[in-house]
Design a protein around this motif. Structure first.
Motif, PDB file in Angstrom:
ATOM      1  N   ARG A 127      35.647  46.006  45.290  1.00 11.12           N
ATOM      2  CA  ARG A 127      35.493  44.737  45.995  1.00 11.12           C
ATOM      3  C   ARG A 127      34.544  43.793  45.272  1.00 11.12           C
ATOM      4  O   ARG A 127      34.616  42.577  45.451  1.00 11.12           O
ATOM      5  CB  ARG A 127      34.989  44.996  47.421  1.00 11.12           C
ATOM      6  N   LYS A 139      35.582  41.385  41.412  1.00  7.36           N
ATOM      7  CA  LYS A 139      36.063  40.010  41.306  1.00  7.36           C
ATOM      8  C   LYS A 139      34.939  39.045  40.947  1.00  7.36           C
ATOM      9  O   LYS A 139      35.200  37.919  40.506  1.00  7.36           O
ATOM     10  CB  LYS A 139      36.708  39.577  42.616  1.00  7.36           C
ATOM     11  N   ALA A 157      29.389  37.411  44.823  1.00  4.97           N
ATOM     12  CA  ALA A 157      29.816  38.416  45.806  1.00  4.97           C
ATOM     13  C   ALA A 157      29.552  37.949  47.235  1.00  4.97           C
ATOM     14  O   ALA A 157      30.363  38.190  48.135  1.00  4.97           O
ATOM     15  CB  ALA A 157      29.097  39.734  45.533  1.00  4.97           C
ATOM     16  N   THR A 192      36.743  33.749  42.026  1.00  7.84           N
ATOM     17  CA  THR A 192      37.769  33.967  43.043  1.00  7.84           C
ATOM     18  C   THR A 192      38.751  32.813  43.151  1.00  7.84           C
ATOM     19  O   THR A 192      39.736  32.918  43.872  1.00  7.84           O
ATOM     20  CB  THR A 192      37.105  34.172  44.420  1.00  7.84           C
TER      21      THR A 192
END
Length: 767
Positions: free
Chosen positions: A116, A119, A61, A124
């Motif tokens: 958010r 992912k 993150a 990513t």
């Protein structure tokens, strides 16, 4: 399921085979040394669910770029450990240690509920598939480490005898884990009220694991906790190598150089783990030993590798605040995990900035920002975590590490001539530097690549570690931790240089490098056979240096050939062979030590060594004697965490008549998990200060509060309402632990209540 999907799924399952094989092997090894399968599974469950998974989610993150699952998981484990420590410190301070569970639960829930953050579950960027050969190679390296750990397992039990006789460190660490389980802020539990000036974050980590899983702290200390931390460090070294070179083969090679390329040993003397680690000269090879004897170093090594990985990302991608937040978070964890890493990193980053400016490459802003953050964290740690004036015995003393080598060499060779110790310290220093050139010769082939910020950072960290060993001294040899800390990054710099001159790795080139390494091994073995040291007169220094000079001559010849080949044919592969040759010089040393572990274990049995085989020179079979261990276990079960003990035993081991007291006794605090008014007083900053003032080794320094010590001992030698009342009313002592082997004991039973007896030791309750 369609045939196409089945075919695509099979490689995915096969890719897990190295991991499954490794975990099964580790579980079997642990089972052989007293750790049941349910205990191993409980530990693994918390490691995955409470550390690795939430840490990986937070890593992804904040970093914003991911794709290689291995890198994300191992680096995420480092982040997870830091968050676990912070969560546990807050929970323990609130009086509810199991609130540590809120951290993983909250992170996982947020990653599921916040769009958010979702992912982070899948990455990513396009996923990177790890080659099977890379996985199996790393499994082999980690497997050899586990094999070498058998020496630790055989000499450290999960019940008495818990340590070998000379090991004062294990009781020290065990006492601090118990302290972290029950108290914050932490004290030195063997001297009640003495502040703990130490890098202590690994102890809350083990305390949190113990609270959640119910696993005994001793099992965590000598069996479980160091394994994933050290394996994670090796994997991060391999990840960094691929990141720096782009070649898969460099990862396992970097791990091998980190662990097994040691100082050459053409003497063939029988070495022990107690002198310069595993080699004739200081080479940081104690890196493998301290994986178990120093959990603080093991924890710090993992976090530092993750810090370097974030720095490489910042050097390449300068935007985004998340990675800098991640960098700061890891720095905060590193500050309390192993404090020397922060000044080492600060100096390295400043050097990167200065060298780039001198070389007219411009101001490197990411390195400057990282240096500022690291310096700020260093200063903050000194005031928040440590006594700002504490030095723990480290002083400027050039070549202190080399002082003792000539004495040991003289013992090995039988030399009795004049000028033995000091006269040959400079020879030892020179040969040590020569050994460093052999081990990390690849760094000499970097050329202009040495000015690249990531490579320059590796070289700066390595230079700081090597300079620290040459410039500083410590009564216990702790300056060696500087080279231990730098060793993985010197190995990485060497492998980056090797990759630069070797080019794309093919089977032919791999074969040539293996052949060059084999020539290096053969050269050392031939020197052992035909060039024996003859310590005659004043020639001991020459005798010690001669075999190394022969190796240097061989390396010089190959190096000249490499330079000529580069000038004539633009071919640098000969230089790659030079690096492999020099690495081969140190491989016999690693083989000797690994073979010794296998031989000793095969001869003594692959299970724990019987107590009769662990008898030390003074007749002890453990650093914690049997009576203290039994009484300590009883006290842990029958007293409260806040109860204070007093004992008349203050010295480590057996104290011969007329000898000074070795103050490194932590046995009762370790066995009971309770604070003691005065047991030993070693490994405290006040003791180091007293030792420096008196000019004695720290373990022979006197106690700094003679009034307290006199009041403590008077209750045992002259028991009565007055003497026992002082301990009860002034110091709030609840239990007396009288050891008849430590000195005369009066009639305590007339004034306090005997509750438990173990051999020569009796536990009394103070009413």
């Amino acid at each position: 399921m369609t045939p196409g999907r089945a075919r695509r799924g099979l490689p995915g399952l096969l890719s897990l085979l190295p991991l499954v094989t490794g975990l099964a092997g580790i579980a079997f090894t642990l089972r052989c040394y007293g750790v049941s399968l349910p205990t191993t599974l409980a530990f693994a469950g918390w490691l995955v669910a409470g550390v690795v998974l939430p840490g990986t989610l937070l890593w992804r993150a904040l970093l914003g770029r991911s794709g290689w699952l291995v890198a994300d998981v191992v680096a995420g484990a480092a982040v997870g450990y830091v968050m676990e420590v912070f969560a546990y410190v807050a929970a323990r301070a609130a009086g509810a240690p199991l609130l540590v569970l809120a951290w993983p639960a909250g992170m996982i829930a947020a990653s599921l509920l916040v769009p958010r953050l979702r992912k982070a579950w899948r990455g990513t960027v396009a996923p990177v598939r790890t080659p099977a050969l890379w996985s199996w190679s790393m499994l082999l390296v980690v497997g050899v480490f586990v094999l070498r750990s058998v020496r630790m397992f055989r000499s450290h039990g999960l019940d008495w005898p818990i340590t070998n006789p000379a090991d004062a460190d294990t009781p020290f660490h065990l006492a601090l884990i118990a302290e972290a389980k029950q108290h914050l802020p932490m004290q030195a539990p063997w001297v009640s009220g003495e502040p703990l000036v130490y890098h202590w974050f690994v102890y809350p980590e083990m305390a949190a694991t113990s609270w959640v899983t119910g696993i005994d702290p001793l099992t965590l200390l000598v069996r479980l906790t160091p394994l994933p931390m050290f394996a994670g460090t090796l994997l991060l070294v391999a990840v960094l190598a691929r990141r720096l070179t782009g070649g898969w083969w460099t990862g396992p090679v970097a791990a091998v150089v980190t662990l097994f390329v040691l100082a050459p040993d053409p003497y063939g003397w029988p070495h022990t783990d107690g002198w310069f680690g595993f080699s004739a000269y200081e080479d940081g090879s104690v890196f493998r030993l301290v994986a178990w004897t120093s959990p603080t170093q093991t924890f710090g090594a993992l976090l530092f590798a993750a810090v370097v990985l974030v720095l490489l990302d910042r050097f390449e991608h300068r935007g985004g605040k998340g990675p800098w937040l991640l960098f700061t978070l890891l720095l905060a964890g590193l500050a309390g995990a192993k404090s020397p890493y922060l000044p080492l990193l600060t100096g390295a980053l400043v050097l990167v900035v200065l060298v780039r400016l001198v070389a007219r490459r411009g101001l490197h802003r990411p390195a400057l920002l990282a240096a500022a953050l690291t310096a700020a964290c260093t200063v903050a740690a000194q005031f928040v975590l440590y006594d700002s004036g504490a030095n723990q015995g480290l002083v400027v003393r050039p070549l202190a590490t080399m002082d003792g080598f000539a004495t040991v060499a003289a013992t090995w060779t039988g030399y009795t001539g004049p000028g033995t110790p000091a006269g040959h310290a400079r020879v030892a220093a020179g040969l040590t530097v020569l050994c460093w050139l052999f081990m990390w010769a690849g760094a000499l082939t970097l050329g202009r690549r040495a000015l690249d910020p990531p490579v320059l950072l590796l070289l700066a960290v390595g230079a700081g570690g090597l300079a620290g060993v040459l410039l500083f001294g410590h009564p216990g040899g702790s300056q060696s931790y500087l080279i231990v800390s730098a060793r993985p990054y010197l190995a990485l710099a060497s492998v980056v240089g090797l990759a630069a001159v070797a080019g794309r790795m093919t089977r032919v080139r791999a074969g040539l490098l293996a052949l060059a390494a084999a020539v290096g091994v053969a050269a050392v073995l031939l020197l052992r056979r035909f060039d024996t040291v003859q310590p005659v007169g004043e020639r001991l220094g020459w005798e010690l240096a001669r075999p190394y000079l022969i190796l240097a001559g061989l390396a010089f010849t190959v190096g000249v050939a490499g330079v000529v080949a580069g000038l004539i044919r633009r071919d640098r592969r000969v230089l790659a062979m030079l690096v492999a040759l020099c690495a081969g010089f140190g491989l016999p040393t690693a083989y000797d030590q690994t073979a010794a572990v296998v031989t000793d274990t095969a001869a003594g049995g692959w299970r724990a060594v019987p107590a009769a085989d662990l008898v030390g020179p003074d007749g002890r079979t453990s650093a914690i004697d049997r009576d203290t261990w039994d009484a300590g276990r009883w006290l842990r079960a029958h007293t409260g965490p806040g109860d204070l003990l007093a004992t008349n035993a203050h010295c480590f081991g057996v104290r011969p008549p007329g000898e000074r007291c070795d103050n490194r006794r932590f046995a009762l605090a370790a066995a009971s998990g309770r604070r003691v008014l005065v047991e030993g007083w070693g490994f405290t900053n006040t003791t180091y200060e007293r030792a420096a003032a008196d000019g004695v080794p720290p373990w022979f320094a006197d106690f700094w509060d003679p009034e307290r010590l006199a009041a403590n001992d008077a209750a045992f030698t002259d028991p009565g309402p007055a003497t026992i009342g002082v301990l009860r009313d002034r110091y709030h002592v609840r239990w007396l632990v009288a050891d008849a082997t430590a000195g005369p004991v009066g009639d305590l039973g007339a004034f306090v209540v005997p509750r438990f007896t173990a051999g020569q030791l009796t536990v009394y309750e103070v009413a």
